[in-house]
Design a protein around this motif. Structure first.
Motif, PDB file in Angstrom:
ATOM      1  N   GLU A   1      11.663  -8.027   3.743  1.00  0.00           N
ATOM      2  CA  GLU A   1      10.780  -7.385   4.710  1.00  0.00           C
ATOM      3  C   GLU A   1      11.518  -6.212   5.340  1.00  0.00           C
TER       4      GLU A   1
ATOM      5  N   LYS B   1       2.577  -6.228   7.187  1.00  0.00           N
ATOM      6  CA  LYS B   1       3.115  -6.990   8.312  1.00  0.00           C
ATOM      7  C   LYS B   1       3.447  -6.089   9.490  1.00  0.00           C
ATOM      8  N   PHE B   2       4.194  -5.024   9.240  1.00  0.00           N
ATOM      9  CA  PHE B   2       4.610  -4.163  10.341  1.00  0.00           C
ATOM     10  C   PHE B   2       3.451  -3.293  10.838  1.00  0.00           C
TER      11      PHE B   2
ATOM     12  N   ASP C   1       0.379  -4.505  11.132  1.00  0.00           N
ATOM     13  CA  ASP C   1      -0.305  -5.407  12.052  1.00  0.00           C
ATOM     14  C   ASP C   1       0.475  -5.549  13.358  1.00  0.00           C
ATOM     15  N   LEU C   2       1.795  -5.541  13.266  1.00  0.00           N
ATOM     16  CA  LEU C   2       2.608  -5.622  14.480  1.00  0.00           C
ATOM     17  C   LEU C   2       2.618  -4.316  15.247  1.00  0.00           C
TER      18      LEU C   2
ATOM     19  N   MET D   1       4.655  -1.667  14.572  1.00  0.00           N
ATOM     20  CA  MET D   1       6.055  -1.300  14.754  1.00  0.00           C
ATOM     21  C   MET D   1       6.515  -0.438  13.588  1.00  0.00           C
TER      22      MET D   1
ATOM     23  N   SER E   1       7.281   0.860  18.996  1.00  0.00           N
ATOM     24  CA  SER E   1       5.890   0.418  18.945  1.00  0.00           C
ATOM     25  C   SER E   1       4.955   1.615  18.808  1.00  0.00           C
TER      26      SER E   1
ATOM     27  N   LYS F   1       1.647   1.126  19.425  1.00  0.00           N
ATOM     28  CA  LYS F   1       0.466   0.754  20.190  1.00  0.00           C
ATOM     29  C   LYS F   1       0.094   1.872  21.161  1.00  0.00           C
TER      30      LYS F   1
ATOM     31  N   SER G   1      -7.278 -14.736  19.860  1.00  0.00           N
ATOM     32  CA  SER G   1      -5.843 -14.574  20.082  1.00  0.00           C
ATOM     33  C   SER G   1      -5.480 -14.417  21.553  1.00  0.00           C
TER      34      SER G   1
END
Length: 364
Positions: A66, A85-86, A88-89, A91, A100, A102, A160
């Protein structure tokens, strides 16, 4: 003479015993040697069989490292798994640190009561069958882009814990938990054969029997084709502009409790057109989630327009079905019943009334 004979007999007896012991030891050694050889041959055969099995066995799939991504583009990804994966995170790697991606939505300005010159609250329906409303319905989790439907984004965020202000009605009075929403969108119906099996097994069914006799009806994202929104049109006294503030959003779908249910006449209890409000979300609490959820754009898959951008800019087509105009509860179909054309004309009349609010301010 007798003594001599007795000694000779004793010596001969001892000699015979010694010969027997030597033969026994030799036999034991021979057996031990054969046993060890047999075990060695068996071990060699087992090792040969293991080597053959290993030679023809499917090789194990190596673990994918990863590795952090350095951009949100698939063009720079080394592994689709790590990219998903990253992504979705939220990052990415910049230098030796993780940063980040976001986004924080731009906060609404504070409005005092005295600054609202005039206002009107309206409830509208967004029909996802309209082409202009397609970005709210499209649901796909691809490698190039991840575009979930608006309902799926809200539903996942509620489960969530990302969205907490979830209610049962448009007045935001009764809260809903994720468990209550799950019970509302899913229903299990047992067939007649399952009832007989349940009685025969004294009220206990095995897992295989549950799969065979219980039908699960669920409201999925493909069946949610109508959204409701509640918002306020108001005139800001400070800059003399007409503005809109979205207050709530709801998803409508078929009622699973009526799916698979038939009346005495054999007809379904509910038609496909009967929809219920699945939940109401207080929109300001959902802005952070929607500001990080990219909407579908069929002209540009790399577009970064979010659901928060679309909703605040009112880039959708709606029909007004309720307003606080003082006519009963404000629902158009209640004071104009059984007249679809008249209801559409009333919706357009309310829109014209909203536009006239700003014109009246300047004329006054």
């Amino acid at each position: 003479m007798r003594k001599i004979l007795f000694l000779l007999l004793a010596l001969s007896f001892l000699g015979l015993n010694a010969q027997k012991k030597r033969k026994t030891v030799k036999k034991k050694k021979a057996k031990t040697t054969k046993t060890v050889a047999a075990k060695a041959d068996a071990g060699q055969n087992v090792s040969n069989v293991d080597s053959l099995v290993n030679a023809y066995a499917t090789p194990a799939v190596p673990a994918v490292p990863e590795e952090p991504i350095n951009s949100m583009s698939i063009l720079n990804a080394k592994s689709p798994e790590s990219f998903r994966k990253f992504r979705d995170l939220g990052m990415i790697k910049q230098g030796d640190s993780m940063v980040s991606t976001k986004k924080t939505p731009l906060k609404y300005g504070f409005i005092e009561d005295k600054d609202i010159l005039k206002s009107m609250v309206v409830w509208e329906i967004i029909d996802l069958n309209d082409k202009i409303n397609q970005p709210f319905y499209h649901n796909e989790d691809g490698v190039v882009s991840q575009n979930k439907s608006l309902y799926q984004v809200l539903f996942d965020a509620i489960n969530s814990g990302g969205i907490k202000e979830v209610y049962d009605d448009e007045l935001f009075t009764v809260r809903l938990s994720p468990e209550a929403i799950q019970a509302r969108i899913q229903n299990e119906v047992m067939c007649y054969a399952g009832t007989g099996a349940l009685n025969a097994s004294k009220g206990v069914l095995t897992e295989e029997q549950k799969k065979e006799f219980i039908n699960v009806y669920e409201t999925k994202t493909e069946t949610v084709k109508v959204l409701k929104i509640k918002g306020m049109w108001y005139i800001d006294r400070r800059d003399g502009q007409m503005k809109y503030r979205l207050l709530g959003i709801a998803a409508m779908g078929p009622d699973p409790s009526t799916m698979g249910q038939f009346g005495p006449d054999g007809q379904p209890l509910a038609s496909k057109d009967e929809l219920i409000d699945l939940f109401w979300v207080y929109y300001p609490d959902a802005r952070e989630i929607l500001a990080n959820s990219v909407a579908f754009n069929n002209k540009n898959l790399s577009s970064d327009i979010t659901f928060d951008d679309l909703l605040n800019a009112r880039r959708f087509s709606t029909i007004i079905y309720k307003s606080d105009n003082g006519l009963g509860n404000g629902v158009i179909k209640d004071y104009i019943p059984k007249d679809a054309d008249g209801q559409l004309e009333e919706s357009e009349a309310i829109k014209a009334q909203i536009l006239q609010m700003e014109n009246d301010m300047w004329n006054y």
